[in-house]
Design an enzyme around this catalytic site. Sequence first.
Site, PDB file in Angstrom:
ATOM      1  CD  GLN A 147      -0.922  -0.639   3.683  1.00 49.40           C
ATOM      2  OE1 GLN A 147      -2.138  -0.583   3.696  1.00 49.40           O
ATOM      3  NE2 GLN A 147      -0.242  -1.205   4.676  1.00 49.40           N
ATOM      4  CE1 TYR A 176     -10.174   2.923  14.461  1.00 52.20           C
ATOM      5  CE2 TYR A 176      -8.209   2.270  15.676  1.00 52.20           C
ATOM      6  CZ  TYR A 176      -9.151   2.013  14.708  1.00 52.20           C
ATOM      7  OH  TYR A 176      -9.088   0.840  13.993  1.00 52.20           O
ATOM      8  CG  ASP A 200      -1.784   2.304  14.194  1.00 47.90           C
ATOM      9  OD1 ASP A 200      -1.841   2.134  15.431  1.00 47.90           O
ATOM     10  OD2 ASP A 200      -2.720   2.002  13.429  1.00 47.90           O
ATOM     11  CG  ASP A 254      -1.133 -13.520   5.359  1.00 47.49           C
ATOM     12  OD1 ASP A 254      -2.116 -13.357   6.107  1.00 47.49           O
ATOM     13  OD2 ASP A 254      -1.252 -13.733   4.143  1.00 47.49           O
ATOM     14  CB  CYS A 255      -3.067 -11.725  10.517  1.00 51.53           C
ATOM     15  SG  CYS A 255      -4.406 -11.261   9.389  1.00 51.53           S
ATOM     16  CG  ASP A 275      -6.325  -1.569  14.491  1.00 48.22           C
ATOM     17  OD1 ASP A 275      -7.264  -0.979  13.922  1.00 48.22           O
ATOM     18  OD2 ASP A 275      -5.402  -0.984  15.061  1.00 48.22           O
ATOM     19  CD  GLU A 355     -16.348   9.265   8.940  1.00 46.95           C
ATOM     20  OE1 GLU A 355     -17.557   9.006   8.707  1.00 46.95           O
ATOM     21  OE2 GLU A 355     -15.445   9.060   8.116  1.00 46.95           O
TER      22      GLU A 355
END
Length: 366
Positions: A147, A176, A200, A254-255, A275, A355
């Site tokens: 990404q 969050y 993160d 890779d989960c 998440d 939001e």
Amino acid sequence: MSCVSRSILIDVHLPASDEGTKHRLLEVLDDQLEQLGLTRTSFTHKLASSQLYVYVSDNDISGSLRVYPSNKLATLTLEESSDEQAMSNEDIECFRKQLQKELEMRVVRVPHLKRGPPVPNYYTSADERLLEYDFDKILFEKQSDFQEVKILSSPTLGAVLFLDDLQNLGECDLPYTHGIMDFGNYSYTDKDILILGGGDGGLLHELLKESPKFVTMIDIDEVVMQSCRKHLRGACGDCLDTYEGPNYNVIVGDCLEYMERYKNEGRKFDVVFSDLTDIPISAEIGGLAQQNEQWEFLSKVLNDSLDIMNKDGVFQNHAIGKGCVQALESYEKFLNTLKGTHFTKRIRFVPSFLEEWVFYSIFKDA
């Protein structure tokens, strides 16, 4: 912040679709725009459902007018590219009021859009409403194997992580992290915890404050972790400085592969956090191929998580913005098909998302 140009958007709601109304519109606009140095050219183009008129000037302002007779609507777009802003929002509002007075029609404006700034500031909410931010610096930008990873700096929000131009987490976004944790309503003390995603580091950082037995975090994109370690410390602290601690381990991988391994090993967790990606905005499970792949991925993540959870375990996840009503209804419809479980939900306002966001807890019945 400097930019290449500004777009001024004005809508005129026509009381009728006859030639007299259009003539009056052009007459007033010609007069008002002439005061800005703009003159209507002889170019008029008839499109399938509208007519297009062009205005030009000797300075850095140009304009176009489209008239949609069947919709009783006219849209005026002005583009200015002077070094100094020629029209402020206050100027545009005065211009709108003058048009409304002269035309005796309803005239609506959109605050001007800044085009081509060095730092991108326009993004969308989950239900695709336009949002404008105050980012003034690009702290990090790189295309990883998975990404586009970008961290932008804001005077009001701090550093904010974007993945493929979607808001992911900001230094201001403790709501969050507390939202996905259901903070204050669930104890993580002495719990064996698995985080899927979370690169993160914000969730790991907060969980480690709760005295867990052990936390395992699996994220596929090390570029995210490396960039947040340096630029998002207001959210992740120092927990990504090393991938192993006395009661946690960070795995780059890779989960889905690791969950399959845990199932074969018979390993169980008290809590599993997803998440990962948002639930798709599509109204139904199915539909577009890409969105269907997302539903299938999230469905597998949830079912595999239930397989590796203890009998009284809980699956914590975020969903999508509160405004995506149909997507949330589809997700809850899916949750209701899961046997031996029940769920609760909660809503938190996330500052960098601008939001309210929806979170779920799926409990495995004992």
